[in-house]
Design a protein around this motif. Structure first.
Motif, short mmCIF file in Angstrom:
data_model
loop_
_atom_site.label_atom_id
_atom_site.label_comp_id
_atom_site.label_asym_id
_atom_site.label_seq_id
_atom_site.Cartn_x
_atom_site.Cartn_y
_atom_site.Cartn_z
N THR A 472 0.85 -1.19 0.00
CA THR A 472 0.00 0.00 0.00
C THR A 472 0.89 1.24 0.00
OG1 THR A 472 -1.72 -1.14 1.24
CG2 THR A 472 -1.77 1.26 1.25
N PRO A 473 0.76 2.10 -1.00
CA PRO A 473 1.59 3.31 -1.02
C PRO A 473 1.27 4.20 0.18
CG PRO A 473 0.61 2.89 -3.18
CD PRO A 473 -0.09 1.98 -2.21
N THR A 474 2.27 4.51 0.95
CA THR A 474 2.11 5.38 2.12
C THR A 474 3.26 6.36 2.19
OG1 THR A 474 3.25 3.75 3.52
CG2 THR A 474 0.84 3.66 3.46
N VAL A 475 2.99 7.50 2.79
CA VAL A 475 4.04 8.47 3.07
C VAL A 475 4.58 8.16 4.45
CG1 VAL A 475 4.63 10.90 3.36
CG2 VAL A 475 2.93 10.22 1.64
N PRO A 476 5.85 7.80 4.58
CA PRO A 476 6.39 7.41 5.89
C PRO A 476 6.25 8.54 6.92
CG PRO A 476 7.93 6.90 4.12
CD PRO A 476 6.87 7.74 3.52
N ALA A 477 6.00 8.13 8.16
CA ALA A 477 5.86 9.11 9.22
C ALA A 477 7.15 9.90 9.43
CB ALA A 477 5.46 8.40 10.51
N GLU A 478 8.29 9.26 9.11
CA GLU A 478 9.58 9.93 9.33
C GLU A 478 9.93 10.89 8.20
OE1 GLU A 478 10.56 5.49 9.62
OE2 GLU A 478 8.81 6.68 8.95
N ALA A 479 9.11 10.95 7.17
CA ALA A 479 9.45 11.78 6.01
C ALA A 479 9.57 13.24 6.40
CB ALA A 479 8.39 11.61 4.92
N PRO A 480 10.50 13.95 5.79
CA PRO A 480 10.62 15.40 6.06
C PRO A 480 9.43 16.14 5.45
CG PRO A 480 12.05 14.77 4.25
CD PRO A 480 11.48 13.50 4.78
N ALA A 481 9.35 17.42 5.69
CA ALA A 481 8.28 18.22 5.09
C ALA A 481 8.41 18.20 3.57
CB ALA A 481 8.36 19.65 5.61
N LEU A 482 7.30 17.84 2.91
CA LEU A 482 7.30 17.72 1.46
C LEU A 482 6.47 18.83 0.83
CD1 LEU A 482 6.81 13.84 1.18
CD2 LEU A 482 8.95 15.13 1.27
N ARG A 483 6.79 19.17 -0.39
CA ARG A 483 6.09 20.26 -1.08
C ARG A 483 4.81 19.79 -1.74
NH1 ARG A 483 10.39 22.82 -5.05
NH2 ARG A 483 8.62 24.19 -5.49
N PHE A 484 4.74 18.53 -2.10
CA PHE A 484 3.60 18.04 -2.87
C PHE A 484 2.92 16.82 -2.25
CE2 PHE A 484 2.40 14.84 -6.16
CZ PHE A 484 1.22 15.45 -6.59
N LEU A 485 3.70 15.80 -1.94
CA LEU A 485 3.13 14.50 -1.58
C LEU A 485 2.68 14.47 -0.12
CD1 LEU A 485 2.72 11.77 -3.07
CD2 LEU A 485 4.79 10.98 -1.89
N ASP A 486 1.46 14.00 0.10
CA ASP A 486 0.98 13.65 1.43
C ASP A 486 0.11 12.42 1.26
OD1 ASP A 486 -1.59 14.48 0.59
OD2 ASP A 486 -1.31 16.49 1.41
N GLN A 487 -0.40 11.89 2.38
CA GLN A 487 -1.13 10.63 2.31
C GLN A 487 -2.43 10.76 1.52
OE1 GLN A 487 0.26 7.72 3.34
NE2 GLN A 487 -1.43 6.88 2.13
N GLN A 488 -3.07 11.91 1.63
CA GLN A 488 -4.32 12.11 0.90
C GLN A 488 -4.06 12.09 -0.62
OE1 GLN A 488 -6.33 15.74 1.94
NE2 GLN A 488 -8.28 15.05 1.11
N VAL A 489 -2.99 12.76 -1.03
CA VAL A 489 -2.63 12.76 -2.45
C VAL A 489 -2.27 11.35 -2.91
CG1 VAL A 489 -0.89 13.53 -4.11
CG2 VAL A 489 -1.88 15.16 -2.49
N LEU A 490 -1.54 10.62 -2.07
CA LEU A 490 -1.11 9.28 -2.43
C LEU A 490 -2.28 8.31 -2.50
CD1 LEU A 490 1.47 7.94 -3.27
CD2 LEU A 490 1.99 7.48 -0.88
#
Length: 524
Positions: A472-490
């Motif tokens: 399941t594509p997920t944005v890792p909790a440890e990810a730094p601040a991103l400009r575009f990608l978040d879990q809702q987008v994914l």
């Protein structure tokens, strides 16, 4: 005057030295003839993709033209000497100008396939005319029996094939890398003309009249001057015409051993092109790069393998992720790595200079096949990111094959994730779903997803892991601040509309590189 009459009128019969020099000229002309064909094949690959169909048409058309040329020259064998000089002059000029003509046609008109076809036919006919003419000259003054004719033909073929070998080695190892296509073809044409001049001065002066010899040498000199002018002005010609292909000013250019590399800039927008294909724009590359990298990092990876991605953008994002202490970057073209460390340094944050990044210059498939105990982490990489150009040539098509993804399994940890850039599920849906099916055929469970990148349009990826359950594509909790990608987008990225509905297709393999043809079919 017939050949027999020429021989009777000329008391000087061909000597052994005469024939040796003529055979040397045969070898030189054969080398030039093969180089012209290789130049056409190279141009076809660079401009039209150079697939199996195009390559087969060029080779088959060239061979067929050889036969046509041999037939067309039959009525002129009675004037073999002056006809040979005329043929070599035309061949030197047309062959020498062929690369420049094809390039200029492509730049100014857009379609250059007809120039390629006509050039192949004309050059093939002229090369095909050489052998009957040379055979006639070598037999001059002889009463040829079957054995004698066989010996002459054997010598002619030996010189011809030796010259072809020399030409086949000179083009890829010397002319193309050192001079490029336009100048390499021009130099070859000049060699062709010089060989013709030597034959005329030292061998044929007893056969043709002084007036014919002077006229022939004058034409050869003019042709040499034309090609010399092209040779001197080739850089300016290329620079001026190349800029017409790009909307923005070119700030960096290099013709590497593998591809044409161009960087353009307009204001803050920096763009990278490989063989004319856009690789990224700094306006929106963050959308592409974040979508490629972070879904593969959900298992808290410590080691990551990047195949391709020589621009350093994927490495830049990986270095932002906490916990990653080993990145192996495998890139085929050292010129791209050099560009990433210089012109693209600000864009990728100088990622390739980081001690955690081990840059390997190698073919991705060859690297996967070879053992790497000094590089490969114990148990395999926690994530593998495949960021390769679209498979529009057979060379790239093998990197989208079942066999390639099977090799990836050997480098991937049991719980590791694989992510592949897979093209556009809207513009090239067959190629996209072919990639998805091919990854599954290698034993992966895969999940497709796609995002909107304004420069590219709708762009797709495939996330996979070994086993039966797709990740399941997920944005890792440890990810730094991103400009575009978040879990809702994914989450939304895994939804495909009816006009992009998933397909199950036959996989692309080394034996059947179906994905190359999918790309060749064009955009929907």
């Amino acid at each position: 005057m017939s050949t027999e009459q020429e021989a009777a009128a000329d008391p000087v019969q061909p000597t052994r030295r005469w024939r040796a020099l003529l055979l040397a000229a045969v070898a030189a002309c054969a080398a030039c003839g093969l180089i012209y064909e290789l130049a056409l094949l190279t141009l076809s690959a660079n401009i039209h993709g150079g697939g199996i169909v195009a390559t087969s048409l060029i080779v088959a058309g060239y061979v067929a033209a050889l036969g046509v040329g041999a037939l067309l020259v039959k009525p002129l064998l009675g004037r073999a000497a002056i006809t040979f000089i005329a043929v070599e002059t035309l061949l030197g000029v047309i062959g020498g100008l062929s690369a420049a003509a094809l390039y200029l046609t492509y730049v100014f008109i857009g379609g250059s396939l007809w120039v390629l076809v006509v050039g192949t036919a004309v050059i093939g006919c002229l090369v095909g005319a050489e052998v009957p003419l040379l055979m006639t000259l070598l037999q001059r003054g002889r009463t040829a029996g079957a054995t004698d004719t066989g010996r002459v033909l054997a010598n002619l073929n030996a010189a011809d094939y030796l010259g072809a070998l020399i030409g086949g080695l000179l083009w890829p190892f010397l002319l193309l890398p050192q001079l490029g296509m336009i100048r390499g073809a021009a130099v070859t044409g000049m060699i062709n003309l010089v060989a013709a001049a030597i034959v005329a001065v030292f061998l044929l002066r007893h056969i043709i009249s002084a007036r014919e010899l002077a006229a022939a040498l004058g034409v050869l000199a003019a042709a040499l001057g034309l090609l010399a002018t092209l040779l001197v002005r080739a850089d300016g010609l290329e620079t001026t015409t190349r800029q017409r292909l790009y909307a923005d000013p070119i700030v960096a250019y290099e013709r590497s051993a593998y591809q044409e590399i161009v960087v353009t800039r307009r204001g803050d927008d920096l763009r990278l092109y490989l063989d004319g294909g856009l690789q990224f724009s700094t306006r929106d590359e963050h959308r592409y790069t974040e979508s490629l990298v972070y879904p593969a990092l959900s298992e808290s990876p410590r080691s990551v393998l990047v195949l391709g991605g020589g621009d350093g953008l994927a490495a830049r994002e990986l270095l932002r992720f906490p916990g990653i202490d080993r990145i192996v970057q495998v890139e085929l073209d050292p010129a791209v790595i050099d560009l990433a460390r210089t012109t693209l340094r600000e864009v990728n944050g100088n990622a390739l200079a980081d001690p955690r990044v081990d840059v390997v210059v190698d073919d991705a498939m060859a690297w996967l096949r070879a053992p790497h105990p000094d590089v490969h982490p114990s148990g395999g990489f926690d994530a593998v990111i495949v960021d390769l150009p679209d498979p529009d040539t057979p060379v790239l098509g093998r990197l989208y094959s079942t066999e390639f993804y099977a090799l990836v399994t050997r480098a991937l940890a049991p719980n590791g994730r694989l992510v592949v850039q897979a093209g556009s599920p809207y513009s090239t849906p067959t190629a996209y779903w072919r990639t998805f099916s091919t990854i599954e055929s290698a034993g992966f469970a895969a999940t497709p997803y796609h995002v909107h990148v304004p420069t590219f349009g709708d762009w797709g990826f495939v996330l996979a892991r070994r086993g039966a359950d797709p990740p399941t594509p997920t944005v890792p909790a440890e990810a730094p601040a991103l400009r575009f990608l978040d879990q809702q987008v994914l989450d939304a990225a895994t939804v495909f509309a009816d006009d992009q509905a998933p397909r199950t297709l036959e996989p692309s393999t080394l034996d059947r590189p179906r994905i190359v043809e999918d790309i060749r079919l064009g955009y929907r």
